[in-house]
Design an enzyme around this catalytic site. Sequence first.
Site, PDB file in Angstrom:
ATOM      1  N   MET A 360       0.747  -1.371   0.123  1.00  9.08           N
ATOM      2  CA  MET A 360      -0.323   0.171   0.035  1.00  9.08           C
ATOM      3  C   MET A 360       1.023   1.278   0.092  1.00  9.08           C
ATOM      4  O   MET A 360       1.511   1.300   0.786  1.00  9.08           O
ATOM      5  CB  MET A 360      -0.905   0.242   1.045  1.00  9.08           C
ATOM      6  N   GLY A 361       0.497   2.088  -1.045  1.00  7.25           N
ATOM      7  CA  GLY A 361       1.771   3.769  -1.115  1.00  7.25           C
ATOM      8  C   GLY A 361       0.609   4.421  -1.390  1.00  7.25           C
ATOM      9  O   GLY A 361      -0.395   4.597  -0.264  1.00  7.25           O
ATOM     10  N   CYS A 362       0.708   5.241  -0.396  1.00 15.15           N
ATOM     11  CA  CYS A 362       0.394   6.532   0.012  1.00 15.15           C
ATOM     12  C   CYS A 362      -0.458   7.132  -1.415  1.00 15.15           C
ATOM     13  O   CYS A 362      -1.618   7.633  -0.546  1.00 15.15           O
ATOM     14  CB  CYS A 362       1.495   7.584   0.045  1.00 15.15           C
ATOM     15  N   THR A 363      -0.871   6.376  -2.784  1.00 16.44           N
ATOM     16  CA  THR A 363      -1.906   7.076  -2.766  1.00 16.44           C
ATOM     17  C   THR A 363      -2.838   5.767  -3.018  1.00 16.44           C
ATOM     18  O   THR A 363      -3.461   5.703  -3.867  1.00 16.44           O
ATOM     19  CB  THR A 363      -1.164   7.080  -4.540  1.00 16.44           C
ATOM     20  N   GLY A 364      -2.687   4.941  -2.573  1.00 11.15           N
ATOM     21  CA  GLY A 364      -3.404   3.172  -3.210  1.00 11.15           C
ATOM     22  C   GLY A 364      -2.684   2.186  -3.104  1.00 11.15           C
ATOM     23  O   GLY A 364      -1.187   1.933  -2.914  1.00 11.15           O
TER      24      GLY A 364
END
Length: 388
Positions: A360-364
Amino acid sequence: MSENVKNMIGKVFSDIADAIETGAFGERVRVGVTLLGSEHGVDNTLKGAELAQKNNPNIEVIAIGPKVDTELTVYEANTEDEQHSVMESLLSSGEISSVVTMHYNFPIGVSTVGRVITPAGGKEMFIATTTGTSSAHRVEGMIRNAVHGIITAKAMGIAKPTVGILNVDGARQVERALNELKENGYGIEFAESMRSDGGCVMRGNDLLTATPDVMVTDSLTGNILMKMFSSYTTGGSIEAMGYGYGPGIGQGYDKTVLIVSRASGATVIANAIQYAGDLVRGKVSKISEAEFDAVQKAKLCDVTAALTKKDSKKPAEEEAEVVAPEAEVVTGSISGVDIMDLEDAVQALWKNGIYAESGMGCTGPIVMVNEAKVEKATEVLSKEGYVQ
């Protein structure tokens, strides 16, 4: 001179006199409003109706409910069920062109498009959708919600409304489906996120700044957003801002019924009545018919059928266990995979001999692979329909 001609001339002069008195030069729309059902009482709803009449000379407000002391025309109804029956009769007969009500059950396939005023710059935005159910299938519902939002925005005078998809479960699938419809000839204008990585999948910041004209989401999330936007200044006790939860839009649905909450204050009710009148003047029913015709020509049914078919095949495909390739360092990332498809995307890469992990990254959601295999992995995921 015949009696009919005399009557016609009399009506013309009467209309001119009314227009001079009220300033209502143009089409005068009759909008109904039901009085019963508010948590704040009949007086609150009536105040909103009278405020709408005062502020909108091009609208004639018709009250539906118990006997009240008002100069508005009132059709008497003493229960919520009775007032809904009266309002439906008035809509069917053409006595009113649209209506604002509370707690109304739409058929499956119809959902409402809310209209809010965002705090950052006072900009308006349509939230598609806020009540009702466009489809029992989540992603199909959101695809249809996008169409419902476009219809409403066009009826409100925005010729080419921009569309953003809120970053919720199913957003990436919706993005792929809407892009497919666009490739098939459906005219859709995508908004670009204000965040540095851009794209039409919207973040929370985009909600506050109203980056798109139409924000697409599922109805439950949209309902929460409406409550937040309308009552963040009151602590939630009363909805004081915006235009309510909007008109029910759906293929083949030709009634203009707008929803407000039981918690809506008089100002929101007045705004919702104005919204109802504007939609009628904007010919929302004709735009709806034309827009659904256009999106069907772009193979909407084929696009949505492919989604449901894919879901129904999953259990059979999952019978064969997929073994992960030998683990390796995964510092490369691939974004754009929907959260609901994340583990399936990882297994698709395993099947093709590429070791991958979900993250899971900062944008999804992201799929993580070895840096040297990002390009190949992206090709596989694109071919399998997980990314564009």
